[in-house]
Enzyme design. Structure first.
Site, PDB file in Angstrom:
ATOM      1  N   GLU A 251       0.888  -1.179   0.000  1.00  0.00           N
ATOM      2  CA  GLU A 251       0.000   0.000   0.000  1.00  0.00           C
ATOM      3  C   GLU A 251       0.914   1.214   0.000  1.00  0.00           C
ATOM      4  OE1 GLU A 251      -3.100  -0.217  -0.336  1.00  0.00           O
ATOM      5  OE2 GLU A 251      -3.552  -2.259   0.313  1.00  0.00           O
ATOM      6  N   CYS A 285      -2.662   8.572   2.844  1.00  0.00           N
ATOM      7  CA  CYS A 285      -2.315   8.233   1.451  1.00  0.00           C
ATOM      8  C   CYS A 285      -3.482   8.479   0.499  1.00  0.00           C
ATOM      9  CB  CYS A 285      -1.822   6.791   1.364  1.00  0.00           C
ATOM     10  SG  CYS A 285      -2.903   5.634   2.171  1.00  0.00           S
TER      11      CYS A 285
HETATM   12  P1  NAD Z   1       9.241   6.004   4.673  1.00  0.00           P
HETATM   13  O1  NAD Z   1       8.819   5.151   3.544  1.00  0.00           O
HETATM   14  O2  NAD Z   1      10.687   6.279   4.876  1.00  0.00           O
HETATM   15  O3  NAD Z   1       8.694   5.374   6.024  1.00  0.00           O
HETATM   16  C1  NAD Z   1       7.400   4.853   6.084  1.00  0.00           C
HETATM   17  C2  NAD Z   1       7.448   3.646   6.998  1.00  0.00           C
HETATM   18  O4  NAD Z   1       8.280   2.665   6.430  1.00  0.00           O
HETATM   19  C3  NAD Z   1       8.045   3.987   8.358  1.00  0.00           C
HETATM   20  O5  NAD Z   1       7.309   3.363   9.366  1.00  0.00           O
HETATM   21  C4  NAD Z   1       9.451   3.419   8.301  1.00  0.00           C
HETATM   22  O6  NAD Z   1       9.861   2.962   9.583  1.00  0.00           O
HETATM   23  C5  NAD Z   1       9.289   2.257   7.346  1.00  0.00           C
HETATM   24  N1  NAD Z   1      10.508   1.978   6.591  1.00  0.00           N
HETATM   25  C6  NAD Z   1      11.385   2.862   6.087  1.00  0.00           C
HETATM   26  N2  NAD Z   1      12.380   2.219   5.456  1.00  0.00           N
HETATM   27  C7  NAD Z   1      12.131   0.908   5.582  1.00  0.00           C
HETATM   28  C8  NAD Z   1      12.775  -0.271   5.140  1.00  0.00           C
HETATM   29  N3  NAD Z   1      13.881  -0.227   4.385  1.00  0.00           N
HETATM   30  N4  NAD Z   1      12.219  -1.462   5.441  1.00  0.00           N
HETATM   31  C9  NAD Z   1      11.082  -1.523   6.154  1.00  0.00           C
HETATM   32  N5  NAD Z   1      10.423  -0.449   6.608  1.00  0.00           N
HETATM   33  C10 NAD Z   1      10.931   0.748   6.317  1.00  0.00           C
HETATM   34  O7  NAD Z   1       8.399   7.320   4.629  1.00  0.00           O
HETATM   35  P2  NAD Z   1       8.564   8.714   5.412  1.00  0.00           P
HETATM   36  O8  NAD Z   1       9.885   9.387   5.230  1.00  0.00           O
HETATM   37  O9  NAD Z   1       8.113   8.548   6.791  1.00  0.00           O
HETATM   38  O10 NAD Z   1       7.579   9.490   4.503  1.00  0.00           O
HETATM   39  C11 NAD Z   1       7.957   9.702   3.141  1.00  0.00           C
HETATM   40  C12 NAD Z   1       6.829   9.358   2.219  1.00  0.00           C
HETATM   41  O11 NAD Z   1       6.323   8.067   2.432  1.00  0.00           O
HETATM   42  C13 NAD Z   1       5.619  10.224   2.363  1.00  0.00           C
HETATM   43  O12 NAD Z   1       5.786  11.417   1.706  1.00  0.00           O
HETATM   44  C14 NAD Z   1       4.545   9.399   1.750  1.00  0.00           C
HETATM   45  O13 NAD Z   1       4.535   9.574   0.368  1.00  0.00           O
HETATM   46  C15 NAD Z   1       4.968   8.002   2.045  1.00  0.00           C
HETATM   47  N6  NAD Z   1       4.150   7.404   3.117  1.00  0.00           N
HETATM   48  C16 NAD Z   1       3.036   6.762   2.718  1.00  0.00           C
HETATM   49  C17 NAD Z   1       2.232   6.191   3.667  1.00  0.00           C
HETATM   50  C18 NAD Z   1       0.991   5.465   3.245  1.00  0.00           C
HETATM   51  O14 NAD Z   1       0.072   5.375   4.026  1.00  0.00           O
HETATM   52  N7  NAD Z   1       0.958   4.898   2.046  1.00  0.00           N
HETATM   53  C19 NAD Z   1       2.549   6.290   5.009  1.00  0.00           C
HETATM   54  C20 NAD Z   1       3.729   6.946   5.390  1.00  0.00           C
HETATM   55  C21 NAD Z   1       4.527   7.502   4.417  1.00  0.00           C
END
Ligand code: NAD
Length: 477
Positions: A251, A285
């Site tokens: 997602e 999202c």
């Molecule tokens: P990110 O992708 O870095 O982090 C989102 C989640 O993923 C966090 O809980 C993080 O701990 C986890 N994560 C990060 N790297 C990971 C890895 N290598 N393996 C497993 N888990 C990992 O996002 P962010 O910097 O917090 O936000 C950046 C962008 O992410 C936002 O601008 C948005 O577009 C997107 N985002 C989307 C959702 C959604 O509901 N689809 C939620 C959060 C962020």
């Protein structure tokens, strides 16, 4: 440090600080105060969780669907009973208004209840045989151990979809909630444990996300992965699971278009759009993001929308009357600041907002931009914050082309009572969810998933269990 609950990991039914000494701070985005310290899992802790999930799987798989359903329902009941406490930790860790946090907790309970009902409906099919003496049927089996990753923006609902789907299907799992907002998932895990969930069926770990992601996804014990977060991280995990053909439910991000046609009641649309757009500071999202408005009603819409946005009360989510809190992290604040500066430099107009509020906490003003070039950051990257764009269009073909321009396809919205236009929009928008004349892109009983770079697979609805099940065909002659 406040009296915030002290987070522990859950491994094999034991609440543990893990084998390491490292911790990570959990911050209040309103004040910058450190609320608590989170234990960081070592490789040994992850291996223990993997082994616990592996050992717990056969027993949970054999547990009757009726009993699996009972555990999920009882867990949901306890979560409802504790909704006030869970909502409080969400608001402290994420900053959103308390009423929004409470609504999220109740929705999370509803997701578990929906999954509990679906747990009892793992129907296969009888397939008429060519030979009258042959019986042919399919069965749905749980895939095995699931690795689940949830982000910080919905600390209760996102884990509830993953926990509900996996446990209802008969899988055991390891969940890594977001390190920024860990406590709600722990409180839900505690409720399920009290409801009678056997040890090792649900394990919860925290730490260094890339390290945990790599270790869990490449483990031969893990049979399915469910991730919610950015497209970049989703793609990374997808690639890590490819050599072992691990099932993936992803997602990912969106950039939801909203089509406002000439026949729409623009005052009502503009007013109702504001809570939908700025809920959770736009960090959703499915958040309505790019408004495409027919030129006949553009000026009226923009004036009504901007007036309603300016009236939004921003502040501490614990204070009375506050309608929007800060963004969750300094990362988000910086991304929004850069996005606005980039749009301005390329000729966009900041109709309202566009800057940080104060210098304590991560507050960014509810923002509306117009004349946003398509190749700017705001025109091409998910803002994931309180930033919306409004653009006029002349005909529906152009609006549909613009709505489908980006390689994302999660939620989309349109406002019209013209049934021919509505049918075209529903048919032609490249998005997993099309909401016509409403701001509700998903419910526990409806499937939710993205097209293109917004992901693969679905959560919620009867389809929500499929990512955790495999189909076996059995014939008997
Ligand atoms: P990110 O992708 O870095 O982090 C989102 C989640 O993923 C966090 O809980 C993080 O701990 C986890 N994560 C990060 N790297 C990971 C890895 N290598 N393996 C497993 N888990 C990992 O996002 P962010 O910097 O917090 O936000 C950046 C962008 O992410 C936002 O601008 C948005 O577009 C997107 N985002 C989307 C959702 C959604 O509901 N689809 C939620 C959060 C962020």
């Amino acid at each position: 440090m406040s009296s915030h609950p002290e987070p522990r990991m859950l491994v094999d039914g034991r609440w543990t600080r893990g084998s390491g000494r490292e911790t990570r701070p959990v911050e209040n985005p309103v004040t910058g105060e450190i609320l608590t310290e989170l234990p960081v899992a070592t490789i040994e802790d992850l291996d223990e969780a993997l082994d616990a999930a592996r050992r717990a799987f056969p027993g949970w798989r054999r547990t009757s669907p009726v009993e699996r359903s009972r555990v999920l329902r009882e867990g949901a009941r306890l979560i409802r009973e504790r909704a006030g406490d869970v909502a409080m930790v969400i608001t402290l860790e994420l900053g959103k208004p308390l009423a929004e946090s409470r609504a999220e907790v109740l929705l999370a309970a509803e997701h578990l209840e929906w999954a509990a009902e679906e747990a009892r409906r793992g129907y296969g099919r009888v397939i008429p045989a060519r030979d009258p003496d042959t019986l042919q049927h399919t069965v749905l089996e749980p895939v095995g151990v699931v690795a689940a990753f949830a982000p910080w923006n919905a600390p209760a609902v996102t884990p509830s979809r993953k926990i509900g789907g996996a446990l209802a299907a008969g899988c055991s799992m390891i969940l890594k909630p977001a390190e920024e907002t860990p406590t709600a998932a722990l409180m839900m895990a505690a409720a399920l444990q009290e409801a009678g969930l056997p040890d090792g069926v649900l394990n919860v770990v925290f730490g260094d996300p890339p390290m945990i992601g790599r270790h869990l996804v490449t483990s031969p014990i893990v049979q399915a992965v469910t991730f919610t977060g950015s497209t970049a991280v989703g793609a990374e995990l997808h690639a890590l699971g490819a050599p072992s053909m691990t099932r993936m439910t992803m997602e990912l991000g969106g950039h939801a278009p909203v089509l406002v046609l000439a026949d729409a009641d623009v005052a009502t649309v503009a007013r109702s759009a504001v809570p939908a757009c700025y809920r959770n500071s736009g960090q959703v999202c499915t958040s309505p993001t790019q408004f495409l408005v027919h030129t006949d009603v553009y000026d009226r819409f923009l004036t009504a929308f901007v007036d309603a946005v300016r009236a939004r009360k921003v502040g501490d989510g614990l204070a009375d009357g506050v309608q929007m809190g800060p963004v969750a992290t300094g990362r988000r604040l910086q991304a929004l600041t850069e996005m606005t500066a980039d749009a301005r430099a390329r000729g966009a107009v900041v109709e309202t907002g566009g800057e940080r509020i104060g210098d304590i906490g991560w507050f960014f003003a509810p923002t509306v931009l117009t004349s946003v070039p398509p190749d700017s950051l705001a025109g091409s990257v998910e803002p994931f914050g309180p930033l919306k764009t409004v653009t006029p269009f002349d005909d529906l073909d152009a609006a549909l082309a613009e709505a489908n321009r980006l390689p994302f396809g999660l939620a989309s919205y349109a406002w019209t009572h013209d049934s021919r236009a509505a049918a075209r929009i529903a048919g032609e928008l490249e998005a997993g969810s099309v909401a016509l004349n409403s701001w509700r892109p998903s419910l526990p009983e409806t499937p939710f998933g993205g097209f293109h770079l917004s992901g693969v697979g679905t959560e919620g609805g009867a389809e929500g269990l499929r990512g955790f099940q495999r189909i076996k065909y059995v014939s008997r002659s």
